[in-house]
Design a protein around this motif. Structure first.
Motif, mmCIF file in Angstrom:
data_model
loop_
_atom_site.group_PDB
_atom_site.id
_atom_site.type_symbol
_atom_site.label_atom_id
_atom_site.label_comp_id
_atom_site.label_asym_id
_atom_site.label_seq_id
_atom_site.Cartn_x
_atom_site.Cartn_y
_atom_site.Cartn_z
ATOM 1 N N ASP A 174 0.855 -1.364 0.294
ATOM 2 C CA ASP A 174 -0.457 -0.330 0.286
ATOM 3 C C ASP A 174 0.995 1.098 -0.070
ATOM 4 O OD1 ASP A 174 -3.110 -0.992 -0.463
ATOM 5 O OD2 ASP A 174 -2.378 -1.584 1.941
ATOM 6 N N MET A 175 2.285 1.322 0.677
ATOM 7 C CA MET A 175 3.122 2.366 1.279
ATOM 8 C C MET A 175 3.458 2.832 -0.757
ATOM 9 S SD MET A 175 4.754 1.504 4.365
ATOM 10 C CE MET A 175 4.655 1.882 5.748
ATOM 11 N N GLU A 176 4.131 1.628 -0.929
ATOM 12 C CA GLU A 176 4.319 1.501 -2.438
ATOM 13 C C GLU A 176 3.576 2.265 -3.321
ATOM 14 O OE1 GLU A 176 7.373 1.210 -3.017
ATOM 15 O OE2 GLU A 176 7.915 -0.325 -1.787
ATOM 16 N N MET A 177 2.553 1.867 -3.316
ATOM 17 C CA MET A 177 1.138 2.281 -4.448
ATOM 18 C C MET A 177 1.328 3.870 -3.840
ATOM 19 S SD MET A 177 -2.512 0.301 -5.040
ATOM 20 C CE MET A 177 -3.005 0.435 -3.743
ATOM 21 N N ALA A 178 1.033 4.240 -2.848
ATOM 22 C CA ALA A 178 0.601 5.564 -2.597
ATOM 23 C C ALA A 178 1.762 6.492 -3.266
ATOM 24 C CB ALA A 178 0.705 5.961 -0.470
ATOM 25 N N ALA A 179 2.991 5.587 -3.015
ATOM 26 C CA ALA A 179 4.137 6.807 -4.180
ATOM 27 C C ALA A 179 3.611 6.193 -5.243
ATOM 28 C CB ALA A 179 5.214 5.609 -3.156
ATOM 29 N N GLY A 180 3.024 6.221 -5.771
ATOM 30 C CA GLY A 180 3.114 5.701 -6.827
ATOM 31 C C GLY A 180 3.464 4.424 -8.175
ATOM 32 N N GLN A 181 4.810 3.738 -7.269
ATOM 33 C CA GLN A 181 5.671 2.930 -7.121
ATOM 34 C C GLN A 181 4.242 1.981 -8.169
ATOM 35 O OE1 GLN A 181 8.993 3.397 -8.411
ATOM 36 N NE2 GLN A 181 8.548 5.706 -7.687
ATOM 37 N N TYR A 182 3.611 1.488 -8.451
ATOM 38 C CA TYR A 182 2.665 0.732 -9.062
ATOM 39 C C TYR A 182 3.442 -0.467 -9.193
ATOM 40 C CZ TYR A 182 -0.453 4.419 -9.406
ATOM 41 O OH TYR A 182 -1.060 5.934 -8.677
ATOM 42 N N ALA A 183 4.145 -0.507 -10.036
ATOM 43 C CA ALA A 183 5.620 -2.221 -10.486
ATOM 44 C C ALA A 183 5.531 -3.009 -8.786
ATOM 45 C CB ALA A 183 6.243 -1.310 -11.540
ATOM 46 N N LYS A 184 5.796 -2.116 -8.245
ATOM 47 C CA LYS A 184 6.524 -2.764 -7.278
ATOM 48 C C LYS A 184 5.367 -2.919 -5.994
ATOM 49 C CE LYS A 184 10.901 -0.307 -6.367
ATOM 50 N NZ LYS A 184 12.028 0.681 -5.383
ATOM 51 N N ALA A 185 4.772 -2.450 -5.725
ATOM 52 C CA ALA A 185 3.351 -2.157 -4.904
ATOM 53 C C ALA A 185 2.824 -3.709 -5.479
ATOM 54 C CB ALA A 185 2.669 -1.657 -5.135
ATOM 55 N N LEU A 186 2.482 -4.137 -7.287
ATOM 56 C CA LEU A 186 1.906 -5.351 -7.651
ATOM 57 C C LEU A 186 2.735 -5.981 -7.467
ATOM 58 C CD1 LEU A 186 0.020 -6.461 -9.802
ATOM 59 C CD2 LEU A 186 1.323 -6.075 -11.781
#
Length: 433
Positions: A183-195
């Motif tokens: 969720d932190m990665e997604m909030a930071a716009g790091q969608y590939a890492k979050a996925l």
């Protein structure tokens, strides 16, 4: 004459001026957890030291850097030992530089924010880099779980991330921690890492729930799995992989028909982005059958209106558009390029707020640009609703003003009446039951 000359010489003698005192407010994050009640936290140590790095007061152990708390602690220390001529404050993302200026003004000392020197790592070792005996004796999974419980109380994004990463280091099977990190990665716009993180949780837990029929969401052990699918769906969307996002949304609905992740509000839009108009139309037939009297959702209503318009049902489309316009009054103006209503009014929920409209228009506005007929029908519906929308905005402007009342013994009853009237107005305009 001799006395006069001696007096003159004595008058020339000046007292020695003391060097200005320069102290430092330091902070050091320690890597090993400490217990607090039934939880655990990663400690941060605050130190007030002199020019040779000698401690001036006992250090303070806190769970995160908080400027108000740090200033309070420092004020108590300065009450005891006095204030220096200059205070060097180690920089931190949590500090507000302007607030430190005010602090210095109050204490009549010059405050400067400086980069922590390189010896911080050595200082970290000196203060303590080993776990407490109580922590060493406990199962690492229990410490990991306690860290996550405490992480949710933290306001500092930096410290929250460090705590979550430590929880995963201690227990690779702490899926709540992995979801928090994703969720932190997604909030930071790091969608590939979050996925990647969400997909890992899915891969680990999917076989577990295939072997039994869980009570989705009511059984809290199912929540990390559902959240991994919901997070994957959103990441795929943001990565412009709308078809895969739609597949994930459909999987969520098949698993959890109560739809605790809200996939039903996204799925038709993902299908439309993928040019799967027939599947989007089929979804709304499924939705009408399986989710009667659902909570209003403007995104869903606008998608439904577009699908009906593509099917040639302009009357049905206008009805759905009207439903969406009174659920979020900002979406239609954004799609049509019209001046939006004022933002400083009462909003019943987050779904009614301008930010939701901005996100919708940015992500899905192109769907209406592709279809001139759909945009025409939307404009017709907007013109028809103009007077009623203006009345709604006027009412919510008054409601926002009334929320600022300082004292009214009948406030609760009057406010409830205003809310009831607002809901009645919306229902009248949308034909809702």
């Amino acid at each position: 004459m001799v006395l006069a000359r001696a007096g003159a010489r004595r008058g020339m003698i000046q007292p020695l001026k003391n060097d200005p005192s320069v102290w430092s407010l330091c902070w050091v994050d320690l890597p090993e957890p400490l217990p607090v009640e039934n939880d655990f936290f990663l400690p941060t140590v605050l130190l007030l030291v002199g020019p040779r790095f000698e401690p001036l007061v006992a250090p303070e152990i806190v769970d995160e850097l908080d400027q108000i708390a740090a200033e309070d602690w420092l004020s108590r220390q300065l009450d005891e030992v006095g204030a220096p001529d200059e205070l060097l404050v180690w920089k931190a993302p949590e500090w507000v530089a302007e607030d430190w200026k005010y602090f210095g003004r109050d204490w009549k000392t010059k405050v400067r924010l400086v980069l922590p020197p390189r010896h911080e790592a050595k200082l970290q070792e000196q203060i303590g880099g080993t776990a407490s005996p109580r922590v060493r004796e406990m199962p690492s999974s229990e410490v990991s779980a306690g860290l996550i419980r405490n992480a949710r109380r933290l306001r500092s994004p930096r410290k929250r991330r460090a705590t979550v990463e430590k929880a995963i280091e201690l227990d690779a099977a702490n899926y709540e921690a992995k979801i928090e990190l994703a969720d932190m990665e997604m909030a930071a716009g790091q969608y590939a890492k979050a996925l990647e993180i969400f997909a890992g949780v899915d891969e680990d837990l999917s076989p577990v729930f295939k072997r039994r029929a869980p009570r989705w969401w009511d059984d809290e052990s199912t929540r990390p799995f559902l959240r991994s699918l919901g997070g994957s769906m959103l990441c795929l969307w943001h990565l412009a992989r709308a078809g895969e996002a739609a597949d994930t949304a459909q999987r969520l609905l098949q698993l959890d028909s109560a739809d605790h992740m809200g996939a039903r509000f996204y799925l038709p839009l993902f299908l439309l982005l993928s040019a799967e108009h027939e599947n989007a139309s089929s979804f709304f037939r499924y939705y009408a059958k399986n989710y009667p009297n659902d909570i209003p959702n403007a995104w869903l209503s606008f998608a439904w209106g577009l699908v009906l318009c593509l099917e040639g049902d302009d009357q049905g489309a206008r009805r759905r558009y009207r439903e969406g316009m009174f659920t979020n009054i900002y979406i239609a103006p954004r799609l049509l390029g019209e001046r939006p209503p004022p933002e400083d009014i009462y909003h019943p929920t987050e779904r009614d707020e301008p930010q939701s409209a901005a996100e919708f228009a940015g992500a899905f506005g192109g769907l209406w640009e592709r279809e001139a007929a759909a945009l025409r029908v939307l404009r017709e519906a907007y013109v028809e609703a103009t007077d009623a929308l203006r009345a709604l905005v006027d009412r919510r402007t008054r409601m926002a003003d009334y929320m600022n009342q300082h004292y009214d013994p009948d406030y609760r009853a009057k406010w409830n009446k205003l809310v009831d009237e607002d809901e009645k107005l919306v229902k009248e305009q949308t034909g809702a039951d």
